[in-house]
Design an enzyme around this catalytic site. Structure first.
Site, PDB file in Angstrom:
ATOM      1  N   ARG A 187      -4.831   1.537   0.074  1.00 29.04           N
ATOM      2  CA  ARG A 187      -4.740   0.087   0.236  1.00 29.04           C
ATOM      3  C   ARG A 187      -4.876  -0.675  -1.074  1.00 29.04           C
ATOM      4  NH1 ARG A 187      -8.748  -4.272   3.152  1.00 29.04           N
ATOM      5  NH2 ARG A 187      -7.193  -5.903   3.441  1.00 29.04           N
ATOM      6  N   CYS A 231       0.834  -1.192   0.000  1.00 27.85           N
ATOM      7  CA  CYS A 231       0.000   0.000   0.000  1.00 27.85           C
ATOM      8  C   CYS A 231       0.869   1.241   0.000  1.00 27.85           C
ATOM      9  CB  CYS A 231      -0.908  -0.004   1.232  1.00 27.85           C
ATOM     10  SG  CYS A 231      -1.781  -1.568   1.497  1.00 27.85           S
ATOM     11  N   SER A 246       9.063 -12.034  -7.769  1.00 25.18           N
ATOM     12  CA  SER A 246      10.117 -11.560  -8.663  1.00 25.18           C
ATOM     13  C   SER A 246      11.469 -12.089  -8.204  1.00 25.18           C
ATOM     14  CB  SER A 246      10.145 -10.023  -8.676  1.00 25.18           C
ATOM     15  OG  SER A 246      11.333  -9.538  -9.287  1.00 25.18           O
ATOM     16  N   GLY A 247      12.333 -12.369  -9.154  1.00 25.31           N
ATOM     17  CA  GLY A 247      13.686 -12.809  -8.849  1.00 25.31           C
ATOM     18  C   GLY A 247      14.657 -11.672  -8.598  1.00 25.31           C
TER      19      GLY A 247
END
Length: 611
Positions: free
Chosen positions: A50, A2, A377-378
């Site tokens: 949010r 958020c 994500s890498g």
């Protein structure tokens, strides 16, 4: 994930200042498109945007608890992956919960442990918490700085927000960028707690800031430390695998659809394989998402940063794991769209000039948002497993600047800057000074030889400088599209462990990232396991370069020319007139920077004070 915003003023009544905190909150509406909330007290105000991920009906913020001595109110961005374990412990200590959200766990954890709750949390966070019992604001940022948090000290308190734009929306804050701010912009990352905007500071990773009537104080609750590594290689590989499996399993917890960003590199492919091991027993198929460019694989030309095209490796992972895959192909028109550039510049609050590497990421997140809200994500895998080519380049071992600048001299765009600007900023001296100051932070063990000490320095700089920019980029661009990214490699326990592993283990099979390859080779295809590090993709389509030239030509023709304040217009004009095939990397990067600056001046309207 958020957006948080807040204001503390001990000399005025903020109950009548709702419009200001609303403006600060709503300027970050993309960070939280689902809900928003405002809380105001006599000397404090909090705002929250949010993006609903866990306990969709119950996690509304700001969240408050009444105590006999005053309210305690929380605005929180991030995810606490061990919230179930913490909630169980708090219940044993007598706390009763009315929601199933991690937000309430953090709030009640503060009631139980005070600011030490930060030390018990595993995950990512940016927190603003008003403790009405003793009238103090508490700001907390996670150990690795995965979630952004900025602040601006005032004469009688503080203004803060997830992004600088929230702070700049406050009437007390002027949008000024001075010479040092431009230097940091060109450096590509902040120096300690200073960023681009004058007076707007950055809460350091692993830091708690408290503000009360006596002033502002900082406390570092976590920093990277040096320790002996006593595990053999087999044990090390086993522990790395255990930590990765645990991280992925915890970070797949969500009450909304989630997926994995897949580039075909080792990092994202490992996460895809481990996610499959977690989800398939539940009857779920991993959703994967990738980005590419037309005919990139067929026409790809390797360079010092990108050694191979992603497409074939992505296809191998999809076939090996059996994912539900979506492949976004972006042509030169989509990548050069000025409106996409404006979205990226607005997301980052600064003109970093990364061009199609940013626009392609934003467009990928926009497309991904139609299917999932959370994406693993890498990111940071290279910094944590020592996977960059500059980690191992001989020139870096003896260099006197940040490793990536030594290894990638093509990042230097001074050839297209004006002589006056070069003399004014003296970027080489600023970079070296920042570099030498950073070296003073590096934790070492007594008795280490010069080679090991240098290896630690290279690793530390990547973890605390290079990685911070990549984390910030990922968060800002993903949130601009309303997507939460989770980064299983950004776990402080994994970082601590790998920082102390002998360098020989990082290259035990003759290549970079040996430990990651050994720990997860069984979940990726052999082609990916054998693939060498290749940087984030960038289009090689000359039509994209031509589009940049055309847009910069319009900037050159503009009557004010403000976007060219760094440049030598004559040199830029010659590069614009060149055949696209003859445009060198520094010229292309300069084009991107000029166009970013042009958008930035229009969106943020900064006052430049360059002296």
């Amino acid at each position: 994930m958020c957006g948080v915003a807040g204001w503390v003023s001990f000399d005025r009544d903020l109950t009548d200042e709702r419009p200001t905190i609303e403006a600060m909150t709503h300027v970050m509406r993309q960070r939280g498109p689902d809900e928003w909330g405002i809380w105001t007290g006599t000397h404090a105000a909090l705002g929250h945007r949010r993006l609903s991920i866990i306990d969709l009906p119950g996690g509304t913020q700001p969240m408050a608890v009444d105590t006999p001595d005053g309210q305690v109110v929380l605005s929180y961005s991030g995810e606490t992956y061990n919230f179930v374990e913490l909630r169980d412990e708090l219940r044993r200590r007598g706390h009763r919960f009315r929601t199933s959200s991690d937000t309430e766990v953090v709030l009640r954890g503060y009631l139980e442990w005070g600011v030490a709750v930060a030390e018990r949390m595993v995950g990512m966070c940016a927190i603003g918490l008003w403790d009405g019992r003793d009238e103090r604001m508490v700001l907390i940022r996670d150990r690795l700085g995965t979630k952004p948090l900025h602040y601006f000290p005032t004469e009688d308190g503080i203004v803060f927000g997830s992004e600088p734009k929230a702070i700049l929306a406050h009437p007390l804050v002027e949008p000024v960028v001075d010479t040092d701010g431009i230097r940091r912009l060109l450096l590509g990352f902040p120096t300690y707690d200073e960023g681009v905007w004058s007076g707007v500071k950055i809460v350091q990773p692993g830091t708690v800031i408290t503000v009360d009537r006596s002033g502002l104080r900082q406390h570092t609750y976590w920093r990277l430390t040096a320790a002996p590594h006593e595990d053999d290689e087999e044990t090390t590989v086993h522990k790395v695998r255990e930590m990765l499996e645990d991280n992925v399993a915890h970070e797949l917890v969500a009450d909304v659809p989630r997926g994995v960003l897949l580039s075909g590199g080792l990092d994202s492919s490992v996460l895809t394989g481990l996610a499959d091991r977690t989800l398939r027993p539940r009857g779920e198929v991993v959703r994967t998402f990738s980005v590419d460019f037309p005919n990139q694989a067929e026409n790809f030309t390797a360079d010092s940063i990108r050694l191979s095209a992603d497409g074939p490796y992505i296809a191998d992972v999809v076939a090996h794991v059996g994912t539900d895959h979506r492949h976004l192909v972006l042509d030169h028109r989509a990548l050069s769209d000025p409106e996409v550039r404006r979205e990226v510049v607005a997301a980052w609050d600064a003109p970093y000039g990364m061009g199609d590497m940013n626009s392609s990421l934003f467009l990928l997140f926009k497309a991904l948002k139609e299917h999932v809200t959370v994406a693993l994500s890498g990111e940071a895998g290279d910094e944590i497993f020592m996977g960059h080519l500059w980690h191992h380049a001989e020139a870096v071992r003896t260099g006197d600047d940040f490793p990536w600048f030594v290894a990638w001299p093509q990042l230097n765009t001074a050839a297209y800057m004006s002589r006056e600007f070069i003399d004014l900023i003296d970027l080489p001296a600023f970079s070296r000074d920042s570099y030498h100051l950073a070296l003073t932070e590096v934790p070492h063990l007594d008795g280490e030889d010069d080679r090991r000490r240098r290896q630690r320095e290279i690793a530390y700089l990547g973890l605390t400088r290079f990685m911070r920019t990549l984390e910030d980029r990922l968060d800002r661009i993903a949130m601009r599209a309303g997507v939460e990214t989770r980064v299983p490699f950004c776990d402080y326990r994994l970082v601590e462990y790998l920082y102390n592993v002998p360098w020989s283990m990082h290259t035990s099979d003759g290549h970079e990232k040996s430990l990651l390859r050994a720990a997860a080779r069984d979940v990726v295809p052999e082609s990916v396991a054998a693939r060498r590090k290749s940087g984030y993709p960038s289009t090689q389509d000359l039509r994209y370069v031509a589009a940049l030239q055309e847009q910069v030509r319009d900037v050159l023709a503009a009557p004010n020319g403000d976007a060219l304040f760094m440049c030598d217009p004559a040199k830029v004009a010659r590069a614009v007139a060149a055949d696209p095939a003859e445009v060198d990397p520094a010229a292309r990067f300069t084009f991107e920077r000029i166009l970013d600056v042009d958008a930035w001046l229009d969106i943020a309207k900064p006052t430049l004070k360059l002296t």
